[in-house]
Enzyme design. Structure first.
Site, PDB file in Angstrom:
ATOM      1  N   ASP A  92       4.726  37.910  14.882  1.00 24.79           N
ATOM      2  CA  ASP A  92       4.970  39.118  15.728  1.00 24.79           C
ATOM      3  C   ASP A  92       6.151  39.159  16.694  1.00 24.79           C
ATOM      4  O   ASP A  92       6.941  40.094  17.002  1.00 24.79           O
ATOM      5  CB  ASP A  92       3.841  39.403  16.550  1.00 24.79           C
ATOM      6  CG  ASP A  92       3.661  40.612  17.501  1.00 24.79           C
ATOM      7  OD1 ASP A  92       4.113  41.649  16.930  1.00 24.79           O
ATOM      8  OD2 ASP A  92       3.563  40.195  18.716  1.00 24.79           O
ATOM      9  N   ARG A 124      -6.239  -6.602 -11.169  1.00 25.15           N
ATOM     10  CA  ARG A 124      -6.336  -6.058  -9.720  1.00 25.15           C
ATOM     11  C   ARG A 124      -7.762  -5.416  -9.899  1.00 25.15           C
ATOM     12  O   ARG A 124      -8.585  -5.108 -10.643  1.00 25.15           O
ATOM     13  CB  ARG A 124      -5.553  -4.667  -9.457  1.00 25.15           C
ATOM     14  CG  ARG A 124      -4.256  -5.045  -9.723  1.00 25.15           C
ATOM     15  CD  ARG A 124      -3.340  -3.754  -9.395  1.00 25.15           C
ATOM     16  NE  ARG A 124      -2.072  -4.076  -8.761  1.00 25.15           N
ATOM     17  CZ  ARG A 124      -0.972  -4.712  -9.263  1.00 25.15           C
ATOM     18  NH1 ARG A 124      -1.025  -5.165 -10.579  1.00 25.15           N
ATOM     19  NH2 ARG A 124       0.024  -4.697  -8.564  1.00 25.15           N
ATOM     20  N   TYR A 160       6.096   7.718  -0.530  1.00 22.29           N
ATOM     21  CA  TYR A 160       6.077   7.079  -1.912  1.00 22.29           C
ATOM     22  C   TYR A 160       4.573   6.735  -2.431  1.00 22.29           C
ATOM     23  O   TYR A 160       4.612   6.360  -3.538  1.00 22.29           O
ATOM     24  CB  TYR A 160       7.015   6.099  -2.151  1.00 22.29           C
ATOM     25  CG  TYR A 160       7.036   4.864  -1.133  1.00 22.29           C
ATOM     26  CD1 TYR A 160       6.115   4.167  -1.181  1.00 22.29           C
ATOM     27  CD2 TYR A 160       8.048   4.882  -0.122  1.00 22.29           C
ATOM     28  CE1 TYR A 160       6.132   2.776  -0.230  1.00 22.29           C
ATOM     29  CE2 TYR A 160       8.154   3.827   0.832  1.00 22.29           C
ATOM     30  CZ  TYR A 160       7.031   2.949   0.878  1.00 22.29           C
ATOM     31  OH  TYR A 160       6.894   1.778   1.462  1.00 22.29           O
ATOM     32  N   CYS A 161       4.028   6.349  -1.441  1.00 22.64           N
ATOM     33  CA  CYS A 161       2.296   5.864  -1.914  1.00 22.64           C
ATOM     34  C   CYS A 161       1.506   7.013  -1.720  1.00 22.64           C
ATOM     35  O   CYS A 161       0.540   6.765  -2.561  1.00 22.64           O
ATOM     36  CB  CYS A 161       2.278   4.620  -0.875  1.00 22.64           C
ATOM     37  SG  CYS A 161       0.735   3.766  -0.960  1.00 22.64           S
ATOM     38  N   CYS A 170      -5.325   3.748   5.419  1.00 22.26           N
ATOM     39  CA  CYS A 170      -4.169   3.191   6.001  1.00 22.26           C
ATOM     40  C   CYS A 170      -3.701   3.987   7.191  1.00 22.26           C
ATOM     41  O   CYS A 170      -3.994   5.033   7.361  1.00 22.26           O
ATOM     42  CB  CYS A 170      -3.180   3.592   5.010  1.00 22.26           C
ATOM     43  SG  CYS A 170      -1.499   2.736   5.563  1.00 22.26           S
TER      44      CYS A 170
HETATM   45  N1  SAM Z   1      -0.505  -1.372   3.060  1.00 22.80           N
HETATM   46  C1  SAM Z   1      -0.005  -2.317   2.384  1.00 22.80           C
HETATM   47  C2  SAM Z   1       1.477  -2.450   2.663  1.00 22.80           C
HETATM   48  O1  SAM Z   1       2.154  -1.280   2.763  1.00 22.80           O
HETATM   49  O2  SAM Z   1       2.136  -3.472   2.414  1.00 22.80           O
HETATM   50  C3  SAM Z   1      -0.308  -2.836   1.359  1.00 22.80           C
HETATM   51  C4  SAM Z   1      -0.604  -1.851   0.121  1.00 22.80           C
HETATM   52  S1  SAM Z   1       0.831  -1.206  -0.524  1.00 22.80           S
HETATM   53  C5  SAM Z   1       0.250  -0.131  -1.629  1.00 22.80           C
HETATM   54  C6  SAM Z   1       1.538  -2.609  -1.303  1.00 22.80           C
HETATM   55  C7  SAM Z   1       2.975  -2.398  -1.599  1.00 22.80           C
HETATM   56  O3  SAM Z   1       3.260  -1.296  -2.566  1.00 22.80           O
HETATM   57  C8  SAM Z   1       3.775  -2.142  -0.453  1.00 22.80           C
HETATM   58  O4  SAM Z   1       4.882  -3.056  -0.185  1.00 22.80           O
HETATM   59  C9  SAM Z   1       4.570  -0.751  -0.727  1.00 22.80           C
HETATM   60  O5  SAM Z   1       5.867  -0.846  -0.357  1.00 22.80           O
HETATM   61  C10 SAM Z   1       4.612  -0.700  -2.322  1.00 22.80           C
HETATM   62  N2  SAM Z   1       4.445   0.688  -2.825  1.00 22.80           N
HETATM   63  C11 SAM Z   1       3.645   1.498  -2.661  1.00 22.80           C
HETATM   64  N3  SAM Z   1       4.090   2.715  -3.418  1.00 22.80           N
HETATM   65  C12 SAM Z   1       5.229   2.450  -3.999  1.00 22.80           C
HETATM   66  C13 SAM Z   1       6.001   3.186  -4.937  1.00 22.80           C
HETATM   67  N4  SAM Z   1       5.947   4.274  -5.211  1.00 22.80           N
HETATM   68  N5  SAM Z   1       7.035   2.350  -5.674  1.00 22.80           N
HETATM   69  C14 SAM Z   1       7.397   0.939  -5.175  1.00 22.80           C
HETATM   70  N6  SAM Z   1       6.371   0.306  -4.416  1.00 22.80           N
HETATM   71  C15 SAM Z   1       5.453   0.957  -3.961  1.00 22.80           C
HETATM   72 FE1  SF4 Z   2      -0.154   2.504   3.640  1.00 25.36          FE
HETATM   73 FE2  SF4 Z   2       0.613   2.855   1.311  1.00 25.36          FE
HETATM   74 FE3  SF4 Z   2       2.472   2.685   3.206  1.00 25.36          FE
HETATM   75 FE4  SF4 Z   2       1.145   0.652   2.328  1.00 25.36          FE
HETATM   76  S1  SF4 Z   2       2.588   1.770   1.180  1.00 25.36           S
HETATM   77  S2  SF4 Z   2       1.581   1.259   4.508  1.00 25.36           S
HETATM   78  S3  SF4 Z   2      -0.851   1.687   1.800  1.00 25.36           S
HETATM   79  S4  SF4 Z   2       0.943   4.456   2.986  1.00 25.36           S
END
Ligand code: SAM
Ligand code: SF4
Length: 591
Positions: A557, A305, A71-72, A65
């Site tokens: 230091d 998935r 949060y991801c 990415c």
């Molecule tokens: N990178 C792409 C994006 O951010 O759109 C696709 C992958 S991302 C993992 C897919 C979606 O998961 C995104 O809309 C992101 O905001 C959501 N997401 C990731 N972590 C999350 C969390 N902890 N809680 C809720 N939504 C989450």
């Molecule tokens: Fe990258 Fe996760 Fe953010 Fe999507 S949600 S842009 S996969 S870091």
């Protein structure tokens, strides 16, 4: 006679019409189902024990990415799978074709960030060929950072729907949440998407105290544009430091919205959509809530998935997986693959556990729901005993003979690694570390501490005033530390016995004074980050780590006169490494 009489009453006529209408509606529905089934018969492979038909497949194209949303991405970082473990385009299309022929009508490409995968355009074109088998939607979820130029081509190749993830409209907050800059690039993508697609969905993860104040700003965007904003409840995944207090239930957001827009009304939901949709009368777009935490939608879940490394995952919150990649690579026929898919689908639970019980230990972090094992399983987080006993860990390690120290020879003596046969490649490494300092030292380096001459009684200074002027006499702490870090990196092979000397091409160092606020009050620190590059046969992580360590020691230091005993150096780690056999990315918490 009695029956005739009954038929002739107005009531009986009405009920006859109702019955007739219901019967013909049922007949029409049955005809419609038969018609759909004749075009695209739904295979039992995709039906689970609770009669849910899975006609929606999400395919993760990559673990990589270009953003680092807190949060991801887990704070411990993610180790990327070797590229040979990731599904090839052909493997993706083979699996997709099996799913479509079994009844999947909607495919969403996701990740990681799907747009960083080379060949995404060809994958979309390949999927587009499955339309005659019943595929009617090719969607993508993207952060939109590098999409605005390529989007028209992807649409041309068959992309029909786009969900853009954008959590904030504030540049600074964007950087805070994604640990990268790029708000304007995402907004450009949104404009291109709105010009090319009938509507665009915006995914907004709402985190209390961070971006919840922007909910009404997002709604304002729907006034004149066909945007559907979906407020997503913050979900727990491995390493994302989820905390119930950071999650705002959708019901609370709706309350805030209806205070501003009392006429807000419920709008029809899309079939099987996870969002509950609402609308403000007169607005072109609408908004919705994805309440995975407060009101799960397991009963109507129709999604499956496939992770980037080819595992089928039947529920986002269930750590169980089955490898379709391994099956394919061991020569499985289509029907054998379908049998494995069917087995996975039958293993799907009726609903996932409650939000307090979600297994964030064994489940993958979100970024890798489309990747290799969670960091915990690859040894970074699990206590050794757990890692050893976990069956998936055993499978993961089965091909290696256990950890090996590269700097020991076969007799166990220290020995330099012979890199004579390796080809030089461009390598970079970034490391960071932090020194915690007291307030007085922080004020000194950020120049808010009064100079000795400004203090009340310079003729008889107090011990702390003396310490300040002593620290001042040494000069600009951060500039000295900066130079020391560069010198340190260059000296690495002289300091660390078995390190190779390298022809370093660049060293860049940043020292940032930072204040973090927590329940226990404010904490002052200086973050040191160093990136070292070279064209060489071995990596430059040691050089980057040395730069950071020497930089922080120099800060110590320089400031010890004012903060000696209280200071603390820590969190020294490699953040990123490129150019060797395996690239590596580790994410640190934004403090
Ligand atoms: N990178 C792409 C994006 O951010 O759109 C696709 C992958 S991302 C993992 C897919 C979606 O998961 C995104 O809309 C992101 O905001 C959501 N997401 C990731 N972590 C999350 C969390 N902890 N809680 C809720 N939504 C989450
Ligand atoms: Fe990258 Fe996760 Fe953010 Fe999507 S949600 S842009 S996969 S870091």
């Amino acid at each position: 006679m009695r029956s005739l009489l009954r038929w002739n009453t107005p009531h009986s006529i009405r009920s006859f019409h109702t019955t007739l209408t219901r019967t013909s509606a049922r007949l029409r529905a049955q005809e419609k189902i038969a018609e759909i089934d004749s075009v695209s018969p739904f295979s039992t492979v995709l039906v689970d024990n609770f009669h849910r038909r899975h006609d929606y497949l999400r395919i993760s194209l990559t673990e990589r990415c270009n953003l680092r949303c807190f949060y991801c991405m887990p704070s411990e970082g993610v180790e990327l799978s070797p590229s040979e473990n990731i599904l090839t385009n052909e493997e993706i299309l083979r699996l997709a074709s099996l799913f479509v022929k079994s009844g999947v009508t909607k495919i969403r490409l996701t990740g990681g960030e799907p747009t960083v995968r080379k060949g995404i355009s060809e994958i979309i074109a390949g999927l587009n060929k499955f339309r005659p088998y019943g595929l009617d939607s090719i969607a993508m979820t993207s952060n939109g950072l590098s999409l605005h130029r390529r989007l028209p081509e992807l649409i041309e190749n068959g992309l029909t729907h786009l969900n853009l993830s954008l959590d904030t409209l504030d540049e600074f907050r964007f950087e805070l949440m994604t640990r990268r800059r790029g708000l304007h690039a995402v907004l450009r993508t949104l404009d291109v998407a709105l010009a090319s697609l009938p509507y665009v969905k915006l995914n907004v993860v709402v985190v209390k105290g961070l971006n919840d104040s922007e909910v009404l700003d997002f709604l304002a965007m729907t006034k004149e544009k066909p945007i559907c904003v979906r407020f997503i409840e913050f979900m727990p995944f491995t390493g994302n430091k989820w905390d119930a207090n950071k999650m705002i239930p959708s019901s609370e957001l709706l309350k805030v919205i209806s205070e501003r827009h009392p006429d807000v009304m419920r709008a029809p939901d899309e079939l099987n959509d996870t969002a509950r949709t609402w609308k403000i009368p007169g607005y072109v777009g609408n908004f919705g809530f994805i309440s995975s935490m407060s009101d799960h939608f397991c009963a109507t879940c129709n999604r499956l998935r496939i992770t980037a490394d080819g595992q089928i995952k039947v529920c986002l919150f269930d750590a169980k997986e089955m490898s379709l990649r391994d099956k394919m690579r061991s020569g499985a026929t289509d029907s054998e693959l379908l049998a494995t898919i069917g087995q996975a689908v039958l293993g799907k639970q009726e609903k996932h556990v409650g939000m307090q019980d979600i297994d964030v230990v064994t489940n993958r972090p979100m970024i890798l729901i489309g990747g290799r094992r969670p960091t915990s399983l690859s040894g970074l987080k699990y206590p050794t005993s757990v890692a050893k006993s976990h069956p998936s860990q055993r499978r993961f390690n089965s091909s290696s003979a256990g950890p090996r120290l590269t700097h020991l020879d076969h007799t166990g003596r220290a020995s330099m690694v012979d890199v004579g046969d390796k080809h030089p490649t461009k390598r970079t490494a970034t490391a960071s570390g932090r020194i915690y300092i007291p307030r007085v030292a922080y004020d000194l380096v950020t120049s808010t501490y009064p100079a000795a001459s400004e203090l009340e009684s310079p003729s008889s200074p107090s011990p702390s005033q003396k310490a300040v002027s002593k620290a001042r006499r040494k000069g600009d702490a951060l500039t000295v530390a900066h130079l020391a870090a560069i010198t340190g990196a260059k000296q690495t092979s002289n300091l660390i016995p078995l390190c190779h000397p390298l022809a370093i091409s660049n060293i860049s160092v940043v020292l940032l004074p930072e204040v973090s606020v927590s329940d226990s009050g404010e904490r002052y620190s200086i973050l040191c980050r160093a990136t070292v590059s070279c064209e060489g046969k071995t990596g430059v992580e040691m050089e980057a780590l040395t730069a950071v360590s020497v930089g922080l020691l120099t800060v110590w230091d320089m400031l010890k006169a004012v903060g000696g005993k209280e200071m603390e150096i820590g969190e020294i780690m490699v953040l990123e490494k490129t150019g060797g056999t395996h690239d590596f990315t580790r994410i640190t918490e934004t403090k």
